[in-house]
Design a protein around this motif. Structure first.
Motif, PDB file in Angstrom:
ATOM      1  N   UNK A  43       0.809  -1.424   0.055  1.00 20.43           N
ATOM      2  CA  UNK A  43       0.002   0.132  -0.125  1.00 20.43           C
ATOM      3  C   UNK A  43       0.923   1.385  -0.047  1.00 20.43           C
ATOM      4  N   UNK A  44       0.311   2.246  -0.237  1.00 22.71           N
ATOM      5  CA  UNK A  44       0.864   3.665  -0.079  1.00 22.71           C
ATOM      6  C   UNK A  44       2.021   3.892  -1.252  1.00 22.71           C
ATOM      7  N   UNK A  45       2.212   3.053  -2.215  1.00 19.65           N
ATOM      8  CA  UNK A  45       3.342   3.428  -3.319  1.00 19.65           C
ATOM      9  C   UNK A  45       4.660   2.764  -2.786  1.00 19.65           C
ATOM     10  N   UNK A  46       4.628   1.722  -1.794  1.00 19.92           N
ATOM     11  CA  UNK A  46       5.599   1.206  -1.384  1.00 19.92           C
ATOM     12  C   UNK A  46       5.799  -0.316  -1.964  1.00 19.92           C
ATOM     13  N   UNK A  47       6.892  -1.085  -2.138  1.00 22.45           N
ATOM     14  CA  UNK A  47       7.229  -2.370  -2.741  1.00 22.45           C
ATOM     15  C   UNK A  47       8.106  -3.089  -1.717  1.00 22.45           C
ATOM     16  N   UNK A  48       7.666  -4.235  -1.632  1.00 25.44           N
ATOM     17  CA  UNK A  48       8.698  -5.263  -0.827  1.00 25.44           C
ATOM     18  C   UNK A  48       9.629  -6.047  -1.925  1.00 25.44           C
TER      19      UNK A  48
END
Length: 757
Positions: free
Chosen positions: A449-454
């Motif tokens: 979410x919110x433009x993050x990436x794992x």
């Protein structure tokens, strides 16, 4: 149930009539049981189950009332006749029918969808609700199952009949083509059976090759999205760039090209099917390695890294690019982090060689794309295949770079989940100069979410590290120099930097903070080009020719020269680069804080002539306060330096830190701060690369209070020794630079209380 398999007699009633024949029910009337009278086929409809003590009158009544005919709905049973032991003296007796009501049929149909095999309790309950005997319910379900099976078999028969007709038509077409075949030499008719042994052998070989091509094409169509024969053969891909980094691509050679990379060209047509198959297998291996834990991956003793169990790896992945070459060492690690960037933008950075080289400029000295086998499908990089070369580095002349020739494959595995994998192509085109092989390495990117990436990164290489200086042996062998943690830490820091580049809510309270959006963007672009220029000229690349000057051991100074002509980003003339690396018994954080602080700059910067250094402006580009770009002014008594400023970028992460700076003209910087083009500002960067020594506190007794054993510091200067590119380098200039770097090293050691280091 397959034909010929019998059901035990204890579960089924006897169906043998008095004359030895078999009573059939419903539509399955043509089956026989041979010499096994007590068994019954699953496909037949079942009569009432008779107990051994049932009276004849009860049997007759049950037969008359409980048999339903098997029409389309399975709702009607009828009696076909009595058994031989129970023959009615009135042979012309009219058959009696018992029809279920529409409500009963609907209820049993609904129950059948949920449970086609009800047990005794369910049958009794259903019969009680519908006003039926349990046996009536039982045989309605048996008839219904048989009906469904018959419909399924009828559908299969139709499909098989259609396929048979198609094969028959193909056979007739081939026979007709064979009858009209002509000789390729004379044009006359050919006769089957007059084929020579050699021709027969060639035809068999041709058939085998066609099958192999079809198999590879099927793999390509499945995983890549289009057949091999349709791949666009592009020599210079025009890939999208979501970010304008404003920097010169690392693929531009500053010093020449290494022997290995010079000898490699784009793959041939014959190699491409093998490359595709290798890439697909590498993708499967990477995804499995990302998902697996122990015993494949083991946590290191200090608990900071995830190391590979080589024996378990060989058992789990027996096939691949072959056994480890003799004398090579395995370096494998896995690391996971969360970065502030959209997963699509991450994929685009990894698949664009210029952006990839820019983001990882501290790890990649140069890279290029030799061929693009597929640009992907559906307007994105899903299925993209690129054949590439790259040179991986540690910022020190004491560690040889690692050259690699490999294929990069990108695939979308699910919505919001992508993977990018590299695997060496040395097995396809062996080279005696190969000193590094990339087994399946890369990353799995998952949207958050919110433009993050794992991002989960796996780095797995086999390398001959015999040329590494003893000073850096521990750092390299521990995996900290080239391992997965180095990649994800760099990616995390660069994502923060890009986020600050696009930030619009800049706090205005701090003095010196640049709030002008255009000015921030131009200054960050200029600093980025400065960092790339510094990183591209420090390592022991095969494209660099270092000359060792006076000194022994690790304190030797390496120098090299290059000519700058018609380059708006560098001053014209002869540039002398000098670098040295040495160990300090203090933590990397302490060294980094000392070197980036403008207040302590006069303690080591000889060129500042002891003048006070003042920060005029800065841009924060990360969570750590050490990650920033600064504009410094030297208040020197020397009036000739009054119009000069210093542009400095400092950056740090858990695996490496840098302090890189360059003198800039004050007029040019005013243009940049007003949003002007930074590409025409001439820069000659110098600076420091600070790395941990790879030791633990217990390895070295001289650890400082920070809990780290020590630091490996590389000092590098670039100095314009002559403004005429055709001039010859004087020995005096070399001696001056040598003294400059030696004095700087001594001042740093003295300031950090390391005089005896």
């Amino acid at each position: 149930m397959p034909a010929g398999v019998m059901i035990p007699a204890r579960n089924m009633p006897s169906m043998i009539t008095g004359n030895g024949s078999v009573s059939g029910y419903g539509t399955s009337s043509g089956l026989t049981l041979g010499q096994q009278p007590n068994n019954m086929m699953e496909g037949q409809l079942h009569p009432l189950e008779m107990t051994q003590n049932a009276s004849e009158s009860e049997i007759a009544r049950m037969r008359d009332e409980e048999f339903d005919s098997t029409n389309k709905s399975g709702s009607e049973n009828h009696e076909l006749g009595g058994s031989g032991d129970d023959q009615d003296p009135r042979p012309n007796k009219k058959k009696r029918y018992h029809r279920h009501t529409q409500h009963q049929i609907q209820e049993m149909e609904a129950f059948f969808k949920e449970c086609p095999h009800p047990d005794d309790k369910q049958r009794k309950e259903l019969g009680r609700e519908l006003g039926l005997e349990p046996l009536q319910v039982k045989f309605w379900f048996q008839n219904k199952r048989t009906q469904m099976k018959t419909q399924h078999e009828r559908h299969e028969n139709t499909q098989l009949r259609t396929e048979n007709e198609k094969l028959r038509a193909d056979n007739m077409r081939y026979r007709e083509a064979l009858s009209t075949a002509s000789c390729p030499n004379c044009g006359g008719p050919t006769a089957v059976g007059q084929m020579s042994f050699d021709e027969h052998h060639l035809r068999l070989e041709n058939s085998r090759l066609r099958e192999e091509i079809d198999r590879i094409s099927a793999i390509a169509a499945k995983y890549v999205g289009k057949p091999v024969v349709n791949f666009p053969l592009l020599s210079s891909p025009a890939l999208p760039r979501p970010f304008d980094f404003g920097s010169q691509p690392v693929t531009e050679e500053m010093y020449g090209v290494g022997d290995l990379l010079r000898s490699i060209s784009a793959p041939s047509e014959a190699d491409k099917p093998m490359i595709i198959e290798l890439a697909v297998a590498a993708m499967e291996e990477l995804v499995r390695m990302v998902q697996m834990g122990e015993p494949l991956w083991m946590t290191s003793l200090d608990g900071t890294t995830c190391m590979l169990n080589e024996e378990e790896y060989i058992r789990t992945f027996p096939s691949g690019i072959g056994p480890k070459p003799t004398g090579f060492k395995c370096e494998a690690s896995k690391e996971t982090t969360v970065v502030i960037m959209n997963h699509i933008n991450l994929v685009e950075i990894l698949m664009d060689v210029n952006q990839w080289s820019t983001v990882f400029s501290g790890i990649i000295s140069k890279a290029s794309t030799l061929d693009v086998l597929s640009t992907g499908v559906a307007g994105n990089y899903n299925g993209a295949l690129q054949v590439m070369t790259a040179e991986f580095q540690v910022l020190s002349p004491l560690v040889p770079t690692r050259e690699s020739y490999y294929v990069r494959y990108c695939k979308q595995h699910a919505e919001g989940t992508w993977a990018v994998v590299d695997v060496s192509l040395d097995t396809i085109r062996p080279s005696p100069t190969v000193r590094c092989r990339r087994r399946p390495s890369g990353c799995l990117i998952q949207e958050m979410p919110n433009g993050y990436s794992k991002v989960t990164w796996v780095e797995h290489v086999e390398v001959d590290d015999g040329g590494v200086h003893n000073l850096y042996k521990q750092l390299v062998s521990s995996g900290h120099a080239f391992g997965a943690r180095r990649w994800v830490s760099t990616l995390d820091r660069q994502c923060e930097r890009l986020a600050s580049l696009m930030a619009s809510n800049i706090p205005t309270g701090d003095v010196g903070v640049i709030t002008n959006q255009d000015g921030r963007k131009s200054m960050l672009k200029l600093a980025e080009r400065m960092v790339i220029s510094f990183c591209g000229g420090v390592s022991a690349s095969t494209a660099h020719t270092w000359t060792t000057l006076s000194g022994t051991g690790a304190d030797d100074v390496r120098v090299m020269t290059r000519k700058s002509v018609d380059d708006p980003g560098r001053p014209p003339g002869i540039v002398l680069s000098a670098a040295t690396s040495f160990w300090l018994p203090v933590s990397p954080k302490r060294v980094f804080d000392f070197l980036r602080d403008e207040h302590s700059r006069s303690e080591w910067d000889i060129l500042s002539n002891g003048g006070a250094v003042q920060e005029m402006a800065h841009i924060a580009n990360g969570r750590d306060p050490g990650n920033c770009v600064s504009l410094l002014r030297v208040n020197s008594a020397n009036s000739s330096q009054s119009n000069m400023l210093i542009l400095q970028e400092s950056c740090t992460d858990p695996t490496a830190s840098f302090v890189i700076y360059a003198p800039v003209d004050i007029v040019a910087m005013n243009v940049v701060l007003n949003g002007g083009d930074p590409d025409y500002v001439a820069l000659l960067p110098s600076g420091f690369a600070i790395l941990p020594d790879g030791m633990t506190v217990t390895d070295v007794g001289m650890a400082d209070s920070g809990g780290s054993s020590g630091s490996l510091l590389t000092v590098a200067f670039q100095i314009l020794v002559d403004s005429v590119p055709t001039a010859k380098l004087s020995l005096g200039s070399v001696a001056t630079v040598n003294n400059l770097i030696a004095c700087t090293v001594e001042r740093i050691k003295a300031s950090l209380s390391c005089d005896n280091a």
